[in-house]
Motif scaffolding. Structure first.
Motif, short mmCIF file in Angstrom:
data_model
loop_
_atom_site.label_atom_id
_atom_site.label_comp_id
_atom_site.label_asym_id
_atom_site.label_seq_id
_atom_site.Cartn_x
_atom_site.Cartn_y
_atom_site.Cartn_z
N SER A 555 0.81 -1.22 0.00
CA SER A 555 0.00 0.00 0.00
C SER A 555 0.84 1.27 0.00
O SER A 555 0.27 2.38 -0.01
CB SER A 555 -0.93 0.02 1.23
N SER A 662 -6.91 -7.44 -0.32
CA SER A 662 -6.22 -6.18 -0.61
C SER A 662 -5.80 -6.12 -2.07
O SER A 662 -5.90 -5.06 -2.73
CB SER A 662 -4.98 -6.04 0.29
N SER A 809 -7.78 -0.80 2.82
CA SER A 809 -6.81 -1.88 2.61
C SER A 809 -6.25 -2.35 3.94
O SER A 809 -6.12 -3.54 4.18
CB SER A 809 -5.70 -1.37 1.68
#
Length: 813
Positions: A555, A662, A809
């Protein structure tokens, strides 16, 4: 009783044979006989009735015995046995006047009482006067022969070690010289001695072994009174200092001390009355035993009631008594000295034995107080040691030095205080109390030592825990190829530092090398234990760590900024990198690697969980053995295994399942972004619109009013576009965008119209040089303001969407 200045007398035994105990004790007190010790003599007189015994004693010793009245004829004047003290004779001399023998008043009982009184006189007296008539010498039927037989017979029953002086006093001496009378008298005495039955042991014993025979003669008192008195006065001189060596009573063996005379006489008469043989040596021992015991009891009672002793006994219950030993030694010594003074003349063996008993009783009485005193000294010394020891340790002094110094000081002080408490008469050993004190000191030192060592160990264990836990956790969290080498370096550094500090601290404890090495080894093992415990703890959270690492790498970009999935990112490569890093973390956490050895865990995991998946996809028909189907790692001991191969496989499966969402969300976001960025129609549609709309375009050119209306409509549309953020709304899909725009369209239009109305209601300004037309300027300002607001809102939403995307996420992870 008579006049004390001249003479004192009492009846010792009455005519019925009863002993006058009370009278004798009063007599002894009045004449102060107990003070004489052995300096006294006892004289008794025996003879026929009415032979002038009392008269002789009264003239010879100044006594006041009752005498016969010559005008009343011969009769019994003395009944039983009388006792008196002689006047003007030193040392103190007691005289016993016995009842006369062959008296008609007693009849048949005469022989029994005669023998008893004769035996009593021989047992008690130093000198026995035998009063006899001169005309009886040489006669077979003389009046004194029965008396002599009685004396000799009872002598066989009297076991005496000393010789008694028998002084024959010849009364009413005639003209015959004494030199002629004495041989005849001695011959008569020898014949009587030979005729008396004797025990086998004394068959051949001569008379001289038992008696010291003395002979004297006196003239008739009635016919030659003056001559009689002169002869008595001359005889009296022989009784002065009679107990001196060579005197009439020179043989002092078996003499009872004066203080025991009363008891001795009572016991002798009791034995005689019971018709038993009288053993004078044994009797002397018995008298000495009784009297010494009485004296000892008196001294013991005196000590027990002594005020000073009672005060000491009371004070020692609560604490130490200064001068304890000296005070008690003086009191006990005073009692023993008093005993010695009173019992000095009694049998030495008995006296010594009773003295020892008295001393033992006194010491037994004071021993509890002495033990209490020692207990107070011991407890006080122990308290002083504790105080001094703690003070020395607080002052920074070494443990061993403080122990040795304080112990030596207090033990010296204890010995001094014990010496002050020692009683001279006692030979009590204080070593047990001293040993008990030493054990108490050693126990206290051991307890303090254990506490100090425990504190030191806890201190350095705390330092190790602080120096290892956090860094090890951080190193494990950033798992890489250098994680375990770095941990080993860290462990070595911290362990060496702690061991060096503990070793330096232990040097003051004077402990043996083996114990010291054991403690240092224990600390080293503790350090390893801290690392291993932290590794096991982190291994228990490995799944969380893996997901956190995946989320961080997936991320965020290389600058740690949140990723915005614009469609240009390679999600597959990013996912592979994040999973590889998580797999690296799993391989690092799979085993403890504090020892420098190599393992193949990372390669095994990669081959089984990453490479094996690719090969399985390409070669589905080939069956391979799963390298993770095991509970142990190769070259890794089970005790060092944190996560088994099977557990790694399960964790990886769970990890992939929980991170799949995710990845899916990222792909969806990227697709949505692509759709939102392609809002223009295709090129062919644009060409078609230009061709087909040529006429309309020309119409606008010919009529500029249409162009103005179109321009205004464009501005309004642009304002609505910015205000509603249409591009942002359609980023999450067409349907959500339409719904959102439907709710926001009417409020936005109303807001624009209200602003236009407010601008139109403002009054015009007079200065037109610097300002264009109010309406157009305000409108332009309104458009510009709206555009700025729309742009700001758009950037905020974009930022919020990016944050929401990252938060979503993270939450999914």
């Amino acid at each position: 009783m008579g006049n004390a200045d001249e003479c004192c007398s009492t009846q010792l035994i009455d005519g019925d044979g009863m002993f006058n105990v009370h009278g004798l004790e009063n007599f002894m007190k009045e004449v102060k006989l107990a003070e004489c010790g052995l300096s006294y003599a006892v004289v008794s007189i025996m003879g026929p009735q009415s032979s002038g015994k009392s008269t002789l004693l009264n003239h010879l010793f100044g006594t006041n015995f009752r005498e016969m009245d010559a005008f009343r004829g011969r009769s019994q004047t003395t009944k039983g046995i009388w006792l008196a003290r002689c006047a003007d004779i030193e040392p103190c001399t007691l005289v016993m006047d016995l009842e006369g023998t062959d008296g008609r008043e007693r009849g048949e009982d005469d022989t029994a009482f005669e023998k008893q009184s004769a035996l009593f006189a021989l047992a008690v007296s130093d000198i026995v006067l035998i009063n006899m008539w001169c005309h009886d010498i040489g006669r077979e039927q003389a009046a004194n022969k029965p008396l002599l037989k009685t004396v000799f017979q009872v002598m066989m029953r009297l076991f005496s070690p000393r010789k008694t002086t028998l002084m024959f006093v010849i009364r009413d001496k005639t003209r015959t010289p004494l030199e002629n009378l004495e041989p005849v008298l001695r011959e008569d005495i020898q014949k009587i001695w030979d005729s008396v039955p004797k025990p086998q042991a004394h068959k051949e014993t001569p008379l001289s072994e038992f008696f010291n025979v003395q002979v004297t003669a006196l003239s008739s008192y009635e016919e030659k009174e003056e001559l009689f008195k002169e002869q008595v006065a001359s005889l009296k001189q022989r009784f002065h200092q009679s107990i001196a060596p060579g005197g009439l009573a020179g043989d002092r063996r078996a003499v009872v001390p004066a203080s025991g005379f009363s008891f001795s006489a009572q016991q002798i008469w009791k034995v005689i009355k019971e018709n038993k043989d009288l053993d004078l040596p044994a009797h002397k021992v018995m008298v000495a035993t009784v009297r010494c015991e009485e004296i000892a009891n008196e001294k013991f009672a005196y000590f027990a009631s002594n005020e000073e002793w009672c005060q000491i006994e009371e004070d020692v219950q609560t604490g130490t008594v200064p001068g304890f030993g000296k005070k008690l030694s003086l009191i006990i010594g005073s009692c023993l000295s008093g005993y010695d003074a009173e019992a000095i003349y009694f049998d030495e063996g008995v006296r010594s034995a009773k003295r020892e008993q008295l001393e033992a009783k006194l010491l037994q009485l004071v021993q509890p107080a002495y033990q209490l005193m020692l207990g107070h000294i011991r407890s006080g010394t122990l308290d002083k040691f504790k105080e001094a020891f703690d003070k020395a340790l607080s002052g920074g002094e070494g443990f061993a030095v403080a122990t040795h110094g304080c112990t030596k000081a207090v033990m010296t002080q204890f010995d001094e205080e014990c010496a002050d408490a020692v009683i001279e008469q006692a030979n009590w050993d204080t070593s047990k109390v001293r040993d008990k004190l030493r054990r108490d000191i050693d126990a206290h030192v051991a307890a303090v030592r254990a506490t100090k060592l425990s504190e030191l160990t806890a201190l350095y264990e705390g330092k190790l825990n602080e120096g290892l836990s956090g860094p090890v956790e951080a190193l494990l969290d950033g798992a890489s190829n250098e994680t375990w080498p770095a941990i080993r370096v860290l462990l070595l550094r911290e362990t060496e530092s702690a061991i060096l500090g503990l070793s330096s601290a232990l040097s003051g404890f004077d402990m043996d090398e083996q114990t010291k090495d054991k403690m240092l080894a224990s600390l080293e093992n503790y350090a390893r234990g801290v690392v291993e415990a932290k590794a096991r703890e982190e291994a228990g959270r490995v799944l969380i760590r893996m997901k956190d690492r995946f989320a961080t790498l997936f991320s965020h970009d290389s600058d740690s900024m949140p990723r915005v999935w614009t469609g240009k990112e390679d999600i597959r490569a990013i996912t592979k990198t994040a999973r590889s890093s998580s797999l690296k973390l799993l391989s690092v956490m799979a085993a403890i690697r504090l020892d420098d050895y190599t393992d193949n865990i990372e390669n095994t995991l990669s081959a089984a969980l990453v490479d094996n998946v690719k090969s399985a996809v390409t070669n589905r028909s080939i069956t391979t053995v799963d390298p993770l189907a095991s509970s142990t790692w190769e070259e890794v001991p089970p005790s060092k295994t944190l996560i088994t191969p099977v557990q790694c496989k399960n964790l990886w499966r769970q990890f992939k399942m929980e991170t799949e969402y995710s990845v899916t969300q990222a792909i969806a976001a990227q697709e949505a972004n692509k759709r939102n960025n392609n809002w223009l129609p295709p090129p062919w549609a644009i060409v078609a619109m230009v061709v087909l709309g040529f006429n309309e375009f020309m119409t606008l050119l010919r009529n500029p009013l249409y162009l103005g209306v179109i321009f205004v409509a464009f501005l309004l549309s642009k304002a609505l576009w910015v205000q509603l953020d249409i591009a942002g709304e359609f980023r999450h899909g067409i349907v959500p965008g339409m719904l959102s725009l439907a709710t926001k369209l009417l409020p936005t239009v109303m807001n624009l119209l209200r602003k236009l109305a407010e601008e139109g209601a403002k009054p015009p300004t007079t200065d037109t040089r610097g300002n264009p037309l109010p309406g157009s300027k305000n409108f332009r300002n309104g458009v510009n303001t709206s555009s700025a607001v729309s742009s700001s809102a758009s950037s905020e939403i974009t930022s919020e969407n990016g944050t929401e995307e990252y938060s979503s996420s993270s939450k999914q992870d």
